[in-house]
Design an enzyme around this catalytic site. Structure first.
Site, PDB file in Angstrom:
ATOM      1  N   GLU A   1      -3.748   2.487  -7.226  1.00 10.22           N
ATOM      2  CA  GLU A   1      -4.118   3.651  -6.423  1.00 10.22           C
ATOM      3  C   GLU A   1      -3.124   4.767  -6.698  1.00 10.22           C
ATOM      4  OE1 GLU A   1      -6.253   2.658  -2.522  1.00 10.22           O
ATOM      5  OE2 GLU A   1      -4.194   2.043  -2.244  1.00 10.22           O
TER       6      GLU A   1
ATOM      7  N   HIS B   1       0.860  -1.189   0.000  1.00 10.01           N
ATOM      8  CA  HIS B   1       0.000   0.000   0.000  1.00 10.01           C
ATOM      9  C   HIS B   1       0.900   1.245   0.000  1.00 10.01           C
ATOM     10  CE1 HIS B   1      -2.658   3.173   1.365  1.00 10.01           C
ATOM     11  NE2 HIS B   1      -3.652   2.442   0.892  1.00 10.01           N
TER      12      HIS B   1
HETATM   13  P1  PGA Z   1      -9.170   6.887   0.553  1.00  7.54           P
HETATM   14  O1  PGA Z   1      -7.979   5.825   0.721  1.00  7.54           O
HETATM   15  O2  PGA Z   1     -10.371   6.125   0.052  1.00  7.54           O
HETATM   16  O3  PGA Z   1      -9.381   7.463   1.905  1.00  7.54           O
HETATM   17  O4  PGA Z   1      -8.694   7.916  -0.461  1.00  7.54           O
HETATM   18  C1  PGA Z   1      -7.809   4.791  -0.203  1.00  7.54           C
HETATM   19  C2  PGA Z   1      -6.668   3.890   0.195  1.00  7.54           C
HETATM   20  O5  PGA Z   1      -5.604   4.388   0.618  1.00  7.54           O
HETATM   21  O6  PGA Z   1      -6.756   2.659   0.108  1.00  7.54           O
END
Ligand code: PGA
Length: 250
Positions: free
Chosen positions: A165, A95
């Site tokens: 992401e 992550h």
């Molecule tokens: P968020 O985080 O939905 O608060 O933008 C997503 C994540 O880091 O998995």
């Protein structure tokens, strides 16, 4: 096919009691949305209690982060084997918030391989810190995908999930445009197909970063992703309910 929603609670909520409350609400939401596959990634401290107390089948559990060695002198770490024993069948790996603390592509390679060996589903998180006009971010993401999957055999590939992401959208006000995500979905899939051939088409791809009830439906349809990785909206029961119900018929 069922859409996947991974609820990444991060370092929330602040007590076991509130975690139980949020999980009870999540169970009710899952019961109302059989077409959505919900994965809860609670803080490791709450995982054992929530997973062992859960008698249903709708929700799966994931670790937010875990070490590839089963045991050892790693103060403060928790192993993939330990989170599996506590009930996690999936694990977020790499992550952005872990990468910011020093996790490398090489670390993700080891963790993805160990998770698969333990018969867990690795959710390999990738994403650039910023976009570049010259396309450097594409090479950056491609390398994260290549490195993370480099010990994955063709036969194990279908058990891997890739979560894209973009770091600039995590915690941001708005998500990426679904159209931009569509390009990214194609790019990531193409990168995997280049390495694995047709089997690469079977890898599930998620989008994460400022997902909410408003943008989730278009992200699944126009963005062409198999699911969503949700931070903030997963720790607010009302927001999570709205999100899950918004996509249950897609
Ligand atoms: P968020 O985080 O939905 O608060 O933008 C997503 C994540 O880091 O998995």
């Amino acid at each position: 096919m069922k859409s996947i929603v991974v609820a990444n609670w991060k370092m929330n909520p602040p007590s076991a009691k509130e975690a139980r409350k949020l999980f009870d609400a999540t169970k009710k939401i899952a019961a109302q949305a059989p077409a959505v596959s919900i994965v809860v990634a609670p803080p490791a401290l709450y995982l054992n209690d929530l997973a062992r107390g859960y008698r249903g089948t709708r929700i799966q559990f994931a670790a937010q982060h875990a070490h590839e060695s089963d045991t050892g002198a790693h103060t403060g770490e928790i192993s993939l084997a330990q989170v599996k024993d506590s009930g996690a069948r999936q694990a977020l790996i790499g992550h952005a918030e872990r990468r910011a603390l020093g996790e490398t592509n090489e670390d993700t390679r080891k963790k993805v391989a160990r998770a698969l060996a333990l018969k867990m589903t690795p959710i390999l998180c990738v994403g650039e810190r910023e976009r570049s006009a010259t396309g450097d971010h594409l090479a950056f993401v491609k390398e994260q995908v290549r490195a993370g999957l480099s010990d994955v055999s063709a036969s194990a590939l279908a058990r891997v999930i890739v979560a894209y992401e973009p770091v600039w959208a995590i915690g941001a006000v708005s998500a990426m445009e679904p159209r931009q995500m569509h390009e990214m979905t194609i790019f990531i899939r193409k990168s995997i197909v280049e390495a694995y051939g047709e089997r690469g088409h079977g890898v599930k791809i998620l989008y994460g970063g400022a997902v909410d009830a408003e943008n989730a439906p278009a992200m699944l349809t126009e963005g062409d992703v198999d699911g969503l990785l949700v931070g903030r909206a997963s720790t607010d029961a009302a927001a999570f309910k709205a999100l899950v119900l918004a996509i249950q018929n897609i």
